[in-house]
Design a protein around this motif. Structure first.
Motif, PDB file in Angstrom:
ATOM      1  N   UNK A 232       0.822  -1.208   0.000  1.00 56.07           N
ATOM      2  CA  UNK A 232       0.000   0.000   0.000  1.00 56.07           C
ATOM      3  C   UNK A 232       0.858   1.260   0.000  1.00 56.07           C
ATOM      4  N   UNK A 233       1.922   1.248   0.804  1.00 56.49           N
ATOM      5  CA  UNK A 233       2.793   2.420   0.865  1.00 56.49           C
ATOM      6  C   UNK A 233       3.506   2.642  -0.465  1.00 56.49           C
ATOM      7  N   UNK A 234       3.868   1.561  -1.137  1.00 53.34           N
ATOM      8  CA  UNK A 234       4.518   1.686  -2.447  1.00 53.34           C
ATOM      9  C   UNK A 234       3.571   2.334  -3.456  1.00 53.34           C
TER      10      UNK A 234
ATOM     11  N   UNK B 124       1.741   9.565  -5.228  1.00 56.40           N
ATOM     12  CA  UNK B 124       2.127  10.901  -4.755  1.00 56.40           C
ATOM     13  C   UNK B 124       3.159  11.530  -5.691  1.00 56.40           C
ATOM     14  N   UNK B 125       4.088  10.707  -6.157  1.00 57.90           N
ATOM     15  CA  UNK B 125       5.103  11.206  -7.093  1.00 57.90           C
ATOM     16  C   UNK B 125       4.450  11.692  -8.382  1.00 57.90           C
TER      17      UNK B 125
ATOM     18  N   UNK C 110       5.858   9.169   4.956  1.00 56.84           N
ATOM     19  CA  UNK C 110       5.536   7.904   4.300  1.00 56.84           C
ATOM     20  C   UNK C 110       6.817   7.176   3.888  1.00 56.84           C
ATOM     21  N   UNK C 111       7.775   7.916   3.348  1.00 53.13           N
ATOM     22  CA  UNK C 111       9.033   7.302   2.919  1.00 53.13           C
ATOM     23  C   UNK C 111       9.780   6.684   4.094  1.00 53.13           C
TER      24      UNK C 111
ATOM     25  N   UNK D 289      10.567   2.631   4.742  1.00 54.14           N
ATOM     26  CA  UNK D 289      11.943   2.140   4.885  1.00 54.14           C
ATOM     27  C   UNK D 289      12.081   1.246   6.114  1.00 54.14           C
ATOM     28  N   UNK D 290      11.389   1.590   7.210  1.00 58.04           N
ATOM     29  CA  UNK D 290      11.454   0.769   8.418  1.00 58.04           C
ATOM     30  C   UNK D 290      10.704  -0.548   8.227  1.00 58.04           C
ATOM     31  N   UNK D 291       9.556  -0.473   7.584  1.00 59.78           N
ATOM     32  CA  UNK D 291       8.812  -1.704   7.303  1.00 59.78           C
ATOM     33  C   UNK D 291       9.595  -2.604   6.342  1.00 59.78           C
TER      34      UNK D 291
END
Length: 295
Positions: free
Chosen positions: A246-248, A254-255, A264-265, A269-271
């Motif tokens: 989902x974040x991807x 968004x981009x 979000x970024x 990265x942590x996930x």
């Protein structure tokens, strides 16, 4: 053309952590329910309740007049709807299609256009509320599509959720879900950091939750997932691997919109680190492990 309630046959594709509960609500209401999922074992409880198993998506599509999908990834959505054996090629004209997977807004728009060519009605209707919301029929359902199709399907959507809103045309449901996931992504960092801080400060994190959970800091994640973090319960109500997906999508969209999303970024990265360490099938609350390993 409206489908009379007593003649609605619900086809449900995808009976995982959330889909199983969502489909069961139709069975308890007395609807005829056809189910398909890649692993039949995941549908056994529904079959015991009276659902009918279908060996192929095409078979389900040809017999149901309302088809709901809750699968994993955009490529699954594409295959289920647009593949040779997919829903659009086999559904009868007048059938309503409701994709409740979190997927790409552009894919939802494409499915809508293809469905329209086949005289089918398409809604994108991703959800929020996790396993608890699915179980209790209290999901938030964010819908994109035509007003007529929404009005016809709203009574069915309200069997699964309590907050059902048409956000706009095709793809609007998916865009709204991206707003939801962007909010959750940064909020989960805050919840994890608060619990970690409480422990470092020598506080009882459960008692801390009693205080901050009734004030301005409260959120769904704080109320529902923080207690699981404290208890060391990492069973998935929503998988880390699906949150990363989902974040991807949110980052990509968004981009395209020309929007910077640093929170979000960072969360992604942590996930990603947690997934690389074998936690992809844990619940999103397992993010607390990232903080614990920093001790």
């Amino acid at each position: 053309m409206a489908v009379q309630t007593e003649k609605k046959v619900i086809g449900f594709v995808g009976t995982g952590v959330m889909g199983k509960s969502m489909a069961s609500h139709f069975l308890t209401r007395g609807y005829s329910v056809l189910v398909y999922t890649r692993s039949k074992e995941k549908a056994e409880e529904l079959l015991a309740q009276g659902a009918v198993w279908k060996e192929r998506v095409a078979d389900l599509a040809s017999e149901a007049n309302v088809i709901i999908t809750m699968v994993g990834y955009p490529h699954d959505v594409e295959e289920v709807y647009l593949g040779e054996e997919g829903i659009i090629n086999h559904a009868q004209p007048g059938t309503y299609l409701i994709d409740m997977t979190t997927s790409k807004p552009t894919l939802a728009q494409h499915i809508y256009e293809e469905a329209k060519k086949h005289s089918l009605y398409s809604l994108d209707a991703p959800v929020s509320g996790g396993d608890i919301g699915a179980r209790d029929a209290k999901l938030t359902i964010m819908v994109g599509g035509d007003q007529q199709a929404f009005d016809e399907m709203a009574p069915l959507l309200k069997i699964m959720g309590t907050n059902v809103i048409l956000q706009g045309g095709p793809g609007a449901g998916q865009h709204t879900k991206m707003c939801n996931q962007i909010t959750i992504a940064s909020n989960m960092l805050g919840v994890c950091e608060a619990i970690s801080y409480a422990k470092k400060a020598g506080l009882d994190p459960t008692r801390v939750l009693e205080s901050i959970g009734s004030g301005a800091a409260n959120s769904w994640s704080l109320t529902n997932l923080a207690p699981r973090m404290i208890a060391g319960n990492y069973a998935p109500g929503f998988y880390i691997k699906h949150m990363i997906k989902d974040m991807a999508i949110a980052l990509e969209t968004a981009k395209e919109l020309g929007l910077l999303t640093p929170g979000l970024e960072l969360a992604k990265s942590l996930y990603d680190e947690m997934a690389a360490e074998g936690e992809e099938n844990s619940g999103t609350q397992a993010l607390i492990k990232w903080y614990e390993k920093q001790r």
